[in-house]
Design an enzyme around this catalytic site. Structure first.
Site, PDB file in Angstrom:
ATOM      1  CB  SER A  92       4.613   8.785   1.372  1.00 20.93           C
ATOM      2  OG  SER A  92       4.984   9.126  -0.103  1.00 20.93           O
TER       3      SER A  92
ATOM      4  CG  HIS B  55      -0.935   2.001   0.480  1.00 23.98           C
ATOM      5  ND1 HIS B  55       0.405   1.893   0.710  1.00 23.98           N
ATOM      6  CD2 HIS B  55      -1.516   2.720  -0.558  1.00 23.98           C
ATOM      7  CE1 HIS B  55       1.421   2.842  -0.021  1.00 23.98           C
ATOM      8  NE2 HIS B  55      -0.139   3.043  -1.290  1.00 23.98           N
TER       9      HIS B  55
ATOM     10  N   GLY C 158      -7.122   7.767  -1.488  1.00 26.11           N
ATOM     11  CA  GLY C 158      -6.857   8.041  -0.294  1.00 26.11           C
ATOM     12  C   GLY C 158      -6.517  10.123  -0.318  1.00 26.11           C
TER      13      GLY C 158
END
Ligand code: AMP
Length: 255
Positions: free
Chosen positions: A186, A37, A148
């Site tokens: 993740s 992120h 992404g």
């Protein structure tokens, strides 16, 4: 950095900046922010005048037996991190603010590509994703949104939605950020025990080697090539109770 919850407040804050000529970049997330992120936020920061990070765990993209209730949440940490990375606004709406009761939202159909791979394993997932992304685009009104490549099928479907509905947003694709040993970052990695974390390494290794046999011992949802423009080899596995996805580009560049 402003933390905003109400939709009307977000619209007002963004409108004010846009009317003074600012170019708005949006980074949609479900929170539990990590370096993947962060790379999207940094890129938006370097390319746009104003960066809006949304944090919304979208219930519409979770199936009834999925991990919605245990999805990792740490809003204060996320807000601090987004601020330190240069976000101007964090929009963290409640479910009711995002999906106002009684209001019929645009629900773009993902079409047949929404039914393969992730879509086959998670019926209704991409319809939920596109409904949320469309709503985000509508409310934030950004000129560009950052996604992404890790979620290659999502990226493909978002791009197709923008094209088909002629939406005024540029979609920016950002490369997958990995741990030094290759595991893609993740939010769901937080579920993994040390042993599962070790087993999960087979996923990037199998993709890199283009060798499904390296997934032996894991529960494999799929390990398949797909043309998400470009072609990727995509895979999803279950490690214990945790479902992980990843992909490698087979030709060309996603971005
Ligand atoms: P999520 O919070 O999982 O919905 O992800 C929000 C955005 O971050 C999506 O566009 C993802 O594709 C992207 N993203 C998630 N993991 C990574 C990663 N390891 N590298 C780059 N982008 C990522």
């Amino acid at each position: 950095m402003e933390l905003i919850r109400a939709t009307a407040d977000l619209t007002a804050a963004v409108d004010e900046r846009r009317s003074s000529g600012a170019d708005i970049g949006l980074v949609p997330t479900m929170g539990a922010l990590h370096d993947g992120h962060a790379s999207l936020i940094r890129r938006a920061r370097s390319e746009r005048d104003v960066v809006v990070v949304s944090i919304f765990v979208n219930p519409k993209q979770f199936g009834p037996d999925e991990d919605l209730s245990r999805y990792p949440r740490d809003e204060q940490r996320d807000v601090d991190l987004a601020g330190s990375l240069g976000a101007d606004i964090v929009w963290a709406p409640s479910v009711e603010a995002f999906y106002p009761p009684g209001v019929e939202l645009v629900a773009p159909g993902p079409g047949p590509i929404g039914d393969v791979l992730e879509g086959a394993a998670r019926p209704g997932h991409f319809a939920g994703v596109l409904t949320a992304v469309h709503r985000l685009f509508d409310v934030v009104g950004a000129s560009a949104a950052y996604f992404g490549e890790k979620d290659a099928q999502q990226l493909f479907l978002v791009r197709r939605m923008v094209e088909q509905l002629d939406l005024p947003h540029t979609i920016m694709a950002c490369p997958t950020v990995r741990e030094p040993d290759g595991l893609a970052l993740s939010s769901r990695n937080a579920y993994l025990s040390a042993e599962e974390r070790e087993a999960a390494l087979s996923l990037p290794r199998a993709l890199e080697a283009r060798d499904r046999a390296l997934l032996d011992g894991l529960e494999v949802d799929y390990f398949e090539e797909a043309d998400f423009e470009p072609r990727v080899l995509a895979a999803a596995v279950r490690v214990g109770d945790t479902r992980l996805i990843d992909n490698v580009v087979l030709e060309g560049e996603l971005s």
